[in-house]
Design an enzyme around this catalytic site. Structure first.
Site, mmCIF file in Angstrom:
data_model
loop_
_atom_site.group_PDB
_atom_site.id
_atom_site.type_symbol
_atom_site.label_atom_id
_atom_site.label_comp_id
_atom_site.label_asym_id
_atom_site.label_seq_id
_atom_site.Cartn_x
_atom_site.Cartn_y
_atom_site.Cartn_z
ATOM 1 N N SER A 140 14.063 38.582 -6.799
ATOM 2 C CA SER A 140 14.229 39.690 -5.866
ATOM 3 C C SER A 140 15.490 39.457 -5.050
ATOM 4 C CB SER A 140 13.021 39.778 -4.930
ATOM 5 O OG SER A 140 13.292 40.633 -3.843
ATOM 6 N N HIS A 192 14.314 42.493 -9.067
ATOM 7 C CA HIS A 192 13.416 43.227 -8.170
ATOM 8 C C HIS A 192 14.204 43.638 -6.929
ATOM 9 C CE1 HIS A 192 9.373 44.348 -6.844
ATOM 10 N NE2 HIS A 192 9.761 43.976 -5.637
ATOM 11 N N ASP A 198 14.032 45.535 -3.389
ATOM 12 C CA ASP A 198 13.131 46.021 -2.349
ATOM 13 C C ASP A 198 13.824 47.062 -1.474
ATOM 14 O OD1 ASP A 198 10.643 44.403 -2.664
ATOM 15 O OD2 ASP A 198 12.031 42.741 -2.386
ATOM 16 N N MET A 248 13.536 49.491 1.621
ATOM 17 C CA MET A 248 12.746 49.702 2.837
ATOM 18 C C MET A 248 13.468 50.685 3.754
ATOM 19 S SD MET A 248 11.613 45.769 3.653
ATOM 20 C CE MET A 248 11.173 44.637 2.322
ATOM 21 N N HIS A 251 11.463 48.810 -5.961
ATOM 22 C CA HIS A 251 10.205 48.927 -5.227
ATOM 23 C C HIS A 251 10.471 49.717 -3.941
ATOM 24 C CE1 HIS A 251 6.920 46.574 -2.772
ATOM 25 N NE2 HIS A 251 6.644 47.855 -2.887
ATOM 26 N N MET A 294 9.535 51.055 -0.624
ATOM 27 C CA MET A 294 8.655 50.983 0.546
ATOM 28 C C MET A 294 9.159 52.019 1.540
ATOM 29 S SD MET A 294 8.191 46.839 0.687
ATOM 30 C CE MET A 294 9.614 46.497 -0.361
ATOM 31 N N MET A 319 0.306 44.177 -3.962
ATOM 32 C CA MET A 319 0.918 43.402 -2.883
ATOM 33 C C MET A 319 -0.029 42.295 -2.430
ATOM 34 S SD MET A 319 3.905 44.746 -2.451
ATOM 35 C CE MET A 319 4.359 43.826 -0.973
ATOM 36 N N ASP A 359 3.274 40.835 -5.888
ATOM 37 C CA ASP A 359 4.431 40.658 -5.001
ATOM 38 C C ASP A 359 4.009 40.042 -3.671
ATOM 39 O OD1 ASP A 359 6.668 40.882 -3.401
ATOM 40 O OD2 ASP A 359 7.038 42.983 -3.848
#
Length: 277
Positions: free
Chosen positions: A96, A121, A123, A125, A154, A156, A225, A263
């Protein structure tokens, strides 16, 4: 053990977090190291790194189920690889970029690709669904021409349907959306597929698998998660392990083919717990 050998590769990944996938055991010592090959799988017996065949499209997933853990991932090995025993499971490392050095992001991504990673990966956000604020589609777009890695994005974010077109245009291979972040999970999954990406549904630690069962036949991957989303470096939540087992049993009982991604809080001990689940 295979697990210990694979986890040792964290020395290469340094600050990167890990995502895991489970796979039938590959003939570790019989596979040749061919990192520069464009037509065959990659294996470095000394570090126990494995990859999918480079001949596969960047956004392709194995036809059989996988298990992934941001930073470690698991998958059923492609038929092109020489299998000794098709039953045991091994672990692959999928880094990640959340803990990468942002000022040298391109160099860090190149380093993990050269080390043998296949997934990346990413992330995303938004500062609303979670408190932290990280990357957007512009970062994905900037990295895309620099890497052949499978971009696992991913999200979020609140209302993820607003951003799907942007991530598709940026070069995302898979988009994961939280079941808690949208009122229209079925519509979002359909839209992801229409845009040519793989679709993943994500469950927070406090969300039961029951809330996602209606869409499990539609998704390519399920991300469970094992920490509350929003920040790296959190402790693994033991109470989430039963959900991993439940997702695997449901997949088998209903003859489904989704990956299982895990994760959060993965280390040399929790990786064994997750693999066993």
């Amino acid at each position: 053990s295979i697990l210990d050998g694979i986890f040792a590769i964290n020395l290469v990944y340094l600050l990167f977090e890990i995502s895991i996938v489970d796979v039938p055991a590959i003939g570790v010592e019989t596979l040749k190291s061919n990192r520069n090959s464009d037509s065959s799988g990659i294996s470095n017996p000394s570090s126990k790194i494995f990859e999918y065949s480079k001949s596969e499209p960047a956004n392709s997933l194995p036809s059989n189920p996988i298990i992934t853990f941001p930073i470690l991932s698991s998958f059923k090995s492609p038929s092109s690889l020489n299998l000794i025993d098709p039953s045991p499971i091994i672990v692959l490392i999928s880094p990640s970029i959340l803990s990468a050095e942002f000022a040298n992001l391109a160099a860090d991504v190149k380093a993990v690709e050269e080390a043998g990673a296949k997934y990346l990966h990413i992330d995303i956000m938004d500062g609303h669904f979670v408190d932290n604020l990280t990357f957007g589609p512009n970062v994905v777009k900037a990295l895309r021409p620099l890497s052949n890695l499978f971009f696992d994005c991913h999200l979020m974010v609140e209302d993820p349907e607003k951003y799907l077109q942007d991530f598709a245009a940026a070069g995302a291979d898979l988009v994961g959306v939280h079941i808690e972040a949208t009122k229209h999970a079925h519509r979002v999954i359909s839209k992801i597929h229409q845009l040519g990406m793989k679709a993943e549904i994500v469950l927070n630690p406090g969300t039961s698998l029951e809330f996602a069962k209606e869409v499990l036949p539609l998704v390519d991957s399920v991300l469970i998660m094992t920490v509350d989303p929003g920040f790296g470096g959190q402790a693994f939540l033991e109470e989430t392990v039963s959900k991993i087992d439940e997702a695997e049993k449901y997949r088998k009982e209903h003859n489904l083919n989704y990956q299982i991604e895990v994760d959060g809080g993965i280390n040399d001990q929790t990786i064994k717990t997750v693999k066993a689940a």
